[in-house]
Write a protein that holds these residues in place. Structure first.
Motif, PDB file in Angstrom:
ATOM      1  N   GLU A   1      -5.301  13.711 -33.384  1.00  0.00           N
ATOM      2  CA  GLU A   1      -4.122  14.370 -32.846  1.00  0.00           C
ATOM      3  C   GLU A   1      -3.116  14.706 -33.945  1.00  0.00           C
ATOM      4  N   LEU A   2      -2.442  15.848 -33.770  1.00  0.00           N
ATOM      5  CA  LEU A   2      -1.382  16.282 -34.667  1.00  0.00           C
ATOM      6  C   LEU A   2      -0.096  16.431 -33.870  1.00  0.00           C
ATOM      7  N   ARG A   3       1.031  16.110 -34.498  1.00  0.00           N
ATOM      8  CA  ARG A   3       2.357  16.324 -33.911  1.00  0.00           C
ATOM      9  C   ARG A   3       2.952  17.599 -34.484  1.00  0.00           C
ATOM     10  N   LEU A   4       3.766  18.275 -33.680  1.00  0.00           N
ATOM     11  CA  LEU A   4       4.483  19.454 -34.143  1.00  0.00           C
ATOM     12  C   LEU A   4       5.976  19.161 -34.104  1.00  0.00           C
ATOM     13  N   LEU A   5       6.631  19.339 -35.244  1.00  0.00           N
ATOM     14  CA  LEU A   5       8.068  19.100 -35.371  1.00  0.00           C
ATOM     15  C   LEU A   5       8.763  20.403 -35.722  1.00  0.00           C
ATOM     16  N   ARG A   6      10.073  20.475 -35.382  1.00  0.00           N
ATOM     17  CA  ARG A   6      10.818  21.688 -35.686  1.00  0.00           C
ATOM     18  C   ARG A   6      12.223  21.350 -36.149  1.00  0.00           C
TER      19      ARG A   6
ATOM     20  N   LEU B   1      -1.390  23.012 -34.155  1.00  0.00           N
ATOM     21  CA  LEU B   1      -1.594  24.164 -35.031  1.00  0.00           C
ATOM     22  C   LEU B   1      -1.616  25.461 -34.236  1.00  0.00           C
ATOM     23  N   ALA B   2      -2.258  25.436 -33.068  1.00  0.00           N
ATOM     24  CA  ALA B   2      -2.297  26.639 -32.244  1.00  0.00           C
ATOM     25  C   ALA B   2      -0.891  27.051 -31.811  1.00  0.00           C
ATOM     26  N   HIS B   3      -0.060  26.065 -31.464  1.00  0.00           N
ATOM     27  CA  HIS B   3       1.300  26.395 -31.035  1.00  0.00           C
ATOM     28  C   HIS B   3       2.154  26.842 -32.225  1.00  0.00           C
TER      29      HIS B   3
ATOM     30  N   ARG C   1      -6.156  14.150 -26.084  1.00  0.00           N
ATOM     31  CA  ARG C   1      -5.792  14.822 -27.336  1.00  0.00           C
ATOM     32  C   ARG C   1      -6.003  13.946 -28.559  1.00  0.00           C
ATOM     33  N   ASP C   2      -6.022  12.634 -28.375  1.00  0.00           N
ATOM     34  CA  ASP C   2      -6.199  11.735 -29.509  1.00  0.00           C
ATOM     35  C   ASP C   2      -7.668  11.480 -29.830  1.00  0.00           C
ATOM     36  N   ALA C   3      -8.580  12.049 -29.060  1.00  0.00           N
ATOM     37  CA  ALA C   3     -10.010  11.839 -29.299  1.00  0.00           C
ATOM     38  C   ALA C   3     -10.487  12.666 -30.482  1.00  0.00           C
ATOM     39  N   GLU C   4     -11.429  12.116 -31.244  1.00  0.00           N
ATOM     40  CA  GLU C   4     -11.969  12.855 -32.389  1.00  0.00           C
ATOM     41  C   GLU C   4     -12.605  14.176 -31.972  1.00  0.00           C
TER      42      GLU C   4
ATOM     43  N   LEU D   1       4.309  20.002 -26.535  1.00  0.00           N
ATOM     44  CA  LEU D   1       3.232  20.984 -26.510  1.00  0.00           C
ATOM     45  C   LEU D   1       2.932  21.386 -25.066  1.00  0.00           C
ATOM     46  N   PRO D   2       2.768  22.668 -24.797  1.00  0.00           N
ATOM     47  CA  PRO D   2       2.525  23.141 -23.427  1.00  0.00           C
ATOM     48  C   PRO D   2       1.272  22.511 -22.806  1.00  0.00           C
ATOM     49  N   ASP D   3       1.306  22.386 -21.494  1.00  0.00           N
ATOM     50  CA  ASP D   3       0.187  21.784 -20.770  1.00  0.00           C
ATOM     51  C   ASP D   3      -1.092  22.601 -20.892  1.00  0.00           C
ATOM     52  N   ARG D   4      -0.984  23.875 -21.250  1.00  0.00           N
ATOM     53  CA  ARG D   4      -2.183  24.704 -21.338  1.00  0.00           C
ATOM     54  C   ARG D   4      -3.148  24.223 -22.418  1.00  0.00           C
ATOM     55  N   TYR D   5      -2.674  23.368 -23.308  1.00  0.00           N
ATOM     56  CA  TYR D   5      -3.553  22.858 -24.355  1.00  0.00           C
ATOM     57  C   TYR D   5      -4.329  21.615 -23.910  1.00  0.00           C
ATOM     58  N   ARG D   6      -4.071  21.109 -22.741  1.00  0.00           N
ATOM     59  CA  ARG D   6      -4.790  19.929 -22.264  1.00  0.00           C
ATOM     60  C   ARG D   6      -6.233  20.294 -21.915  1.00  0.00           C
ATOM     61  N   MET D   7      -7.115  19.268 -22.012  1.00  0.00           N
ATOM     62  CA  MET D   7      -8.512  19.427 -21.639  1.00  0.00           C
ATOM     63  C   MET D   7      -8.875  18.321 -20.667  1.00  0.00           C
TER      64      MET D   7
END
Length: 375
Positions: free
Chosen positions: A289-294, A137-139, A318-321, A307-313
């Motif tokens: 987790e959500l997927r982004l399609l275009r 969503l952020a992307h 990413r699949d964690a609640e 999705l860019p690596d900047r979204y990693r934690m």
């Protein structure tokens, strides 16, 4: 010298189940800026068990005492919605920063009172609209804002959860069936979903809506008791976004439909789709987790967008609640360090409550309803 950790007290820290142990605990453990110093539950034995499970030094059954403790900087409220006003109020009275799960309260009037109290206390306040921090969503928001899709012409969202399948509901969730508690499908799934849509595309300007109760009674799984449902479990909305694009949304807890969320955004130069995935997907757009399609052109074939690596934690996948919650906490830590106000606060919560009020008025009386401006 390293900055002092942000000391967190969690109200509603059930050690066996609930959103605190599923999301807040893993999120906070993944972030070195925080430490959990206090927990609160309604019973002494569960409070002590939660302290052991969460690694907290202090256990409370009195929320005011937890909020007032000098080892607590941030109070997190993760209990049932009807208790939010009292417990958030205790944190604000103690002059503590506060994070409250969505919905902010049962009614817009209560939410407005909390927002005013938070402003008066001069503290940082957070409403748990963590879908905004989902990487997909952020992307998508960045791509839309950057003009990648051209002029946005329409958006369609379908969100369905698996709650109450077979007419059974767990005892802890039975209270959500009473409309007076402000925690049903409209408020929780509708609030999270429509806030995510507005975060990506801008505010809803006007709408027409229909709500319904498709199942009038449920059976409590643990006891066999029957609970009457007065809270709508289906919402159908048609609206206009501030830029003129049309929005069509369906949010429901209903049998016979596939659980999950899909948001499609169409512009003059392409389209995006945000799609839930994984085992947490059916729980709502804010979880998992959500997927982004275009698609490169309206009506074209959708392909996945990396999705860019900047979204990693670090420390949480990413699949964690709790992943989106962790990203929200990371931004809050920055706010507390710099004095910025980057996270959604109680005023944002009030705006979503007002949107839900407009939906309710349209559903009850019919006709097009204007939505208060998002300022």
């Amino acid at each position: 010298m390293e900055p002092r950790k942000i000391r967190v007290g969690i109200i509603g820290a059930n050690p066996d189940r609930g959103w605190a142990v599923r999301a807040h605990l893993p999120a906070l453990r993944a972030l070195p800026q925080y430490e959990i110093t206090a927990v609160g539950t309604s019973r002494p034995e569960s409070a002590r068990a939660a302290a052991r499970a969460f690694g907290a030094a202090h256990a409370f059954t009195d929320a005011a005492r937890l909020a007032g403790h000098p080892d607590v900087d941030l109070v997190v409220v993760t209990v049932k919605v009807p208790a939010h006003t009292e417990l958030v109020g205790a944190a604000l009275a103690a002059g503590k920063h506060v994070y409250c799960e969505w919905p902010l309260s049962r009614t817009t009037a209560e939410a407005q009172a909390l927002a005013a109290a938070a402003r008066g206390a001069g503290v940082h306040h957070v409403i748990g609209l963590q879908a905004r921090y989902a990487p997909a969503l952020a992307h998508a928001r960045e791509l839309v804002a950057g003009g990648s899709l051209g002029r946005i012409t329409s958006a369609t969202v379908h969100a369905a959860r698996g709650k109450g399948a077979g007419g059974l509901i767990p005892g802890w969730a039975a209270y959500t069936l009473d409309r007076a508690n402000g925690a049903g499908t409209l408020e929780v799934a509708g609030g999270h979903t429509l806030d995510a849509v507005q975060h990506v595309l801008g505010g809803i300007e006007e709408l027409t809506a229909v709500t319904s109760v498709s199942r009038s009674a449920y059976t409590v799984a643990e006891t066999g008791a029957t609970v009457v449902a007065t809270s709508p479990d289906r919402l159908r909305l048609d609206g206009t976004l501030l830029g003129g694009a049309r929005l069509s949304a369906t949010v429901q807890d209903a049998e016979g439909v596939e659980a999950g969320t899909r948001l499609e955004i169409t512009g003059t130069e392409g389209a995006l789709a945000v799609v839930s995935t994984g085992p947490a997907g059916p729980a709502g757009i804010q979880i998992g987790e959500l997927r982004l399609l275009r698609a490169d052109a309206p009506g074209g074939e959708f392909r996945e967008v990396p999705l860019p690596d900047r979204y990693r934690m670090p420390g949480i996948g990413r699949d964690a609640e709790g992943f989106n919650v962790a990203r929200l906490y990371a931004r809050l830590a920055r706010d507390l360090r710099t004095g910025e106000r980057g996270v959604p606060g109680f005023d944002e919560g009030v705006r979503v409550h007002r949107l839900l009020d407009a939906i309710g008025r349209s559903a009850d009386a019919g006709g097009v309803r204007q939505v208060p401006a998002r300022r």
